[in-house]
Design an enzyme around this catalytic site. Structure first.
Site, mmCIF file in Angstrom:
data_model
loop_
_atom_site.group_PDB
_atom_site.id
_atom_site.type_symbol
_atom_site.label_atom_id
_atom_site.label_comp_id
_atom_site.label_asym_id
_atom_site.label_seq_id
_atom_site.Cartn_x
_atom_site.Cartn_y
_atom_site.Cartn_z
ATOM 1 N N SER A 88 65.227 43.529 4.442
ATOM 2 C CA SER A 88 66.050 42.518 5.117
ATOM 3 C C SER A 88 65.570 42.367 6.546
ATOM 4 O O SER A 88 65.489 43.356 7.276
ATOM 5 C CB SER A 88 67.511 42.948 5.147
ATOM 6 O OG SER A 88 67.997 43.123 3.852
ATOM 7 N N ARG B 289 74.053 49.529 10.017
ATOM 8 C CA ARG B 289 72.654 49.559 10.468
ATOM 9 C C ARG B 289 72.541 49.987 11.946
ATOM 10 O O ARG B 289 71.674 49.513 12.671
ATOM 11 C CB ARG B 289 71.969 48.193 10.293
ATOM 12 C CG ARG B 289 71.865 47.728 8.866
ATOM 13 C CD ARG B 289 70.948 48.610 8.041
ATOM 14 N NE ARG B 289 70.623 48.003 6.772
ATOM 15 C CZ ARG B 289 71.403 48.062 5.687
ATOM 16 N NH1 ARG B 289 72.547 48.737 5.728
ATOM 17 N NH2 ARG B 289 71.035 47.482 4.565
ATOM 18 N N GLU C 215 67.247 42.886 12.024
ATOM 19 C CA GLU C 215 67.466 44.295 11.678
ATOM 20 C C GLU C 215 66.204 45.080 12.036
ATOM 21 O O GLU C 215 66.251 46.248 12.354
ATOM 22 C CB GLU C 215 67.743 44.396 10.169
ATOM 23 C CG GLU C 215 68.139 45.771 9.728
ATOM 24 C CD GLU C 215 68.067 45.969 8.230
ATOM 25 O OE1 GLU C 215 67.097 46.580 7.745
ATOM 26 O OE2 GLU C 215 68.985 45.508 7.536
HETATM 27 N N1 EPU Z 1 72.188 35.369 -1.106
HETATM 28 C C1 EPU Z 1 71.843 34.039 -1.211
HETATM 29 N N2 EPU Z 1 70.520 33.682 -1.090
HETATM 30 C C2 EPU Z 1 69.546 34.609 -0.897
HETATM 31 C C3 EPU Z 1 69.897 35.963 -0.781
HETATM 32 C C4 EPU Z 1 71.228 36.332 -0.884
HETATM 33 O O1 EPU Z 1 72.698 33.191 -1.399
HETATM 34 O O2 EPU Z 1 68.391 34.200 -0.830
HETATM 35 C C5 EPU Z 1 73.590 35.768 -1.274
HETATM 36 C C6 EPU Z 1 73.751 36.460 -2.663
HETATM 37 O O3 EPU Z 1 74.034 35.535 -3.630
HETATM 38 C C7 EPU Z 1 74.902 37.389 -2.419
HETATM 39 C C8 EPU Z 1 74.815 37.723 -0.947
HETATM 40 O O4 EPU Z 1 73.955 36.777 -0.353
HETATM 41 O O5 EPU Z 1 76.127 36.748 -2.635
HETATM 42 C C9 EPU Z 1 74.307 39.127 -0.725
HETATM 43 O O6 EPU Z 1 73.002 39.257 -1.271
HETATM 44 P P1 EPU Z 1 72.403 40.667 -1.762
HETATM 45 O O7 EPU Z 1 73.345 41.328 -2.689
HETATM 46 O O8 EPU Z 1 71.011 40.445 -2.222
HETATM 47 O O9 EPU Z 1 72.420 41.577 -0.487
HETATM 48 P P2 EPU Z 1 72.112 41.277 1.058
HETATM 49 O O10 EPU Z 1 73.403 41.211 1.787
HETATM 50 O O11 EPU Z 1 71.196 40.132 1.200
HETATM 51 C C10 EPU Z 1 72.133 43.794 1.754
HETATM 52 C C11 EPU Z 1 71.275 44.726 2.538
HETATM 53 C C12 EPU Z 1 70.106 45.201 1.681
HETATM 54 C C13 EPU Z 1 70.676 45.907 0.462
HETATM 55 C C14 EPU Z 1 71.570 44.924 -0.299
HETATM 56 C C15 EPU Z 1 72.271 45.567 -1.477
HETATM 57 C C16 EPU Z 1 71.509 44.024 4.833
HETATM 58 C C17 EPU Z 1 70.877 43.353 6.013
HETATM 59 N N3 EPU Z 1 70.786 44.064 3.731
HETATM 60 O O12 EPU Z 1 71.355 42.630 1.477
HETATM 61 O O13 EPU Z 1 69.376 46.138 2.441
HETATM 62 O O14 EPU Z 1 69.637 46.373 -0.386
HETATM 63 O O15 EPU Z 1 72.612 44.439 0.581
HETATM 64 O O16 EPU Z 1 73.318 46.376 -1.039
HETATM 65 O O17 EPU Z 1 72.631 44.522 4.946
HETATM 66 C C18 EPU Z 1 67.557 46.279 3.976
HETATM 67 O O18 EPU Z 1 68.385 46.601 4.820
HETATM 68 O O19 EPU Z 1 66.330 46.196 4.238
HETATM 69 C C19 EPU Z 1 68.019 45.952 2.643
HETATM 70 C C20 EPU Z 1 67.195 45.502 1.700
#
Ligand code: EPU
Length: 337
Positions: free
Chosen positions: A238, A162, A333
């Site tokens: 995010s 990012r 972010e």
């Molecule tokens: N998780 C939780 N609780 C929650 C949300 C997530 O425990 O409420 C845990 C999930 O269980 C999982 C981990 O966190 O083990 C990761 O969650 P998720 O796969 O939903 O992805 P993220 O890390 O929360 C990132 C990006 C997203 C992108 C997704 C999919 C960042 C800041 N965000 O989210 O990007 O769509 O991965 O690759 O890196 C964005 O940047 O706006 C965005 C949506």
């Protein structure tokens, strides 16, 4: 180009925050953009694309320039790849769909990300194991001092998670005018992400034989199931980055919180911010007109009449509680303006 005064920015930010710009204009080509920048010499300026990564906390005293510079051009084609240039005001997701229709692969995992082409390299957008850096060829950016276009190759953009040089060293100095991508004709799918495999299988698609269209459909389905549609519930995806902490810090946390998740990185361990926020009790919690989303704790939402300051205050409270419980400082972010 028409210069308006006292214009509400509510339609131009996905959080749906209602602040005014003292001056506002929409530009549809580079000359109009240069004109707008010249007008703003004495004032500060804010360039908005899809408005999907900003929290507006107060009226903007300078000039807001809405980038509507559109156009897509095929610049090179071989048997195995295409180079395709898109102007920065193009909508990102429409561009992804256009590429999929043409069977050009590489960005199907980035389906349904809100925002524009210009914002994509700015913060090296990423999802489901793919980032812009993976398909990036070059970009043209207007130097705001000289008003000359300059070309930036991949290394010059200093992409990170990012991050790019345009958010750091060169912040505020350039306007991204166009971006050129290298896309494949013989696709290398990136479907390691568990959710993609499960979703494909649920549709009886063998992940080994999936098309880029099917991967895109799976990504759209996953995103729609977790992330609120900004047209219905204001948000900017995010809100925080996933923090990377030292291995020693992670090992200590693993003792105190055995269920913590972490992904090894060259410089430490990346911890999911959504998990940290959920564990601090914020998931689904509403505070006035704002709150943390019920299905994805990392997404802050506007229930209708939130102010940017309310959203910012909630973000600060979340940062504080995560710091107190885990000793981790979350970094937004989104840009708070
Ligand atoms: N998780 C939780 N609780 C929650 C949300 C997530 O425990 O409420 C845990 C999930 O269980 C999982 C981990 O966190 O083990 C990761 O969650 P998720 O796969 O939903 O992805 P993220 O890390 O929360 C990132 C990006 C997203 C992108 C997704 C999919 C960042 C800041 N965000 O989210 O990007 O769509 O991965 O690759 O890196 C964005 O940047 O706006 C965005 C949506």
């Amino acid at each position: 180009m028409i210069l308006q005064t006292h214009t509400s920015l509510k339609p131009y930010n996905t959080f749906g925050l209602d602040v005014n710009a003292h001056h506002f204009c929409q530009v549809s080509n580079l000359n109009e953009f240069k004109q707008a920048i010249s007008e703003s010499k004495e004032k500060q300026h804010l360039i908005i694309g899809g408005g999907s990564n900003i929290v507006l906390t107060k009226d903007y005293e300078g000039i807001v320039i809405l980038n509507k510079i559109e156009g897509i051009q095929l610049v090179e084609e071989t048997e195995s790849y295409v180079k395709i240039k898109a102007n920065s005001g193009e909508n990102w997701h429409q561009f992804v769909l256009y590429c999929i229709e043409n069977n050009w692969g590489g960005i199907e995992n980035l389906s349904l990300i809100p925002g524009t082409i210009g914002a994509a390299p700015m913060q090296n957008i990423g999802a489901y194991g793919v980032e812009i850096v993976n398909v990036f060829d070059s970009l043209e950016a207007l130097n705001l001092e000289t008003l000359e276009l300059e070309t930036f190759l991949k290394l010059q953009c200093e992409f990170g998670y990012r991050e790019s040089v345009f958010k750091r060293k060169l912040k505020g100095q350039y306007f991204i005018y166009s971006v050129t991508f290298i896309l494949t004709k013989n696709h290398q799918l990136n479907i390691d992400y568990g959710d993609i495999q499960t979703t494909l299988q649920a549709h009886n698609v063998d992940p080994e034989k999936a098309t880029i269209q099917q991967v895109s459909n799976a990504v759209i389905e996953i995103r729609q199931s977790k992330l609120p549609n900004p047209a219905v519930l204001g948000n900017s995806g995010s809100f925080f980055k996933n923090p990377t902490i030292s291995t020693a810090h992670f090992q200590q946390l693993k003792i105190d919180f055995p269920e913590i998740k972490g992904y090894e990185q060259p410089n430490g361990v990346k911890v999911p911010a959504g998990w940290l926020i959920e564990q601090c009790g914020w998931k689904g919690k509403r505070v006035g007109e704002t709150g943390s989303h019920v299905k994805q704790a990392l997404v802050l939402v506007n229930y209708g009449n939130a102010t940017g300051n309310e959203v910012h205050a909630l973000a600060l409270d979340i940062i504080k509680s995560v710091k107190e419980k885990y000793g981790i400082i979350l970094e937004p972010e989104v840009n708070i303006i």
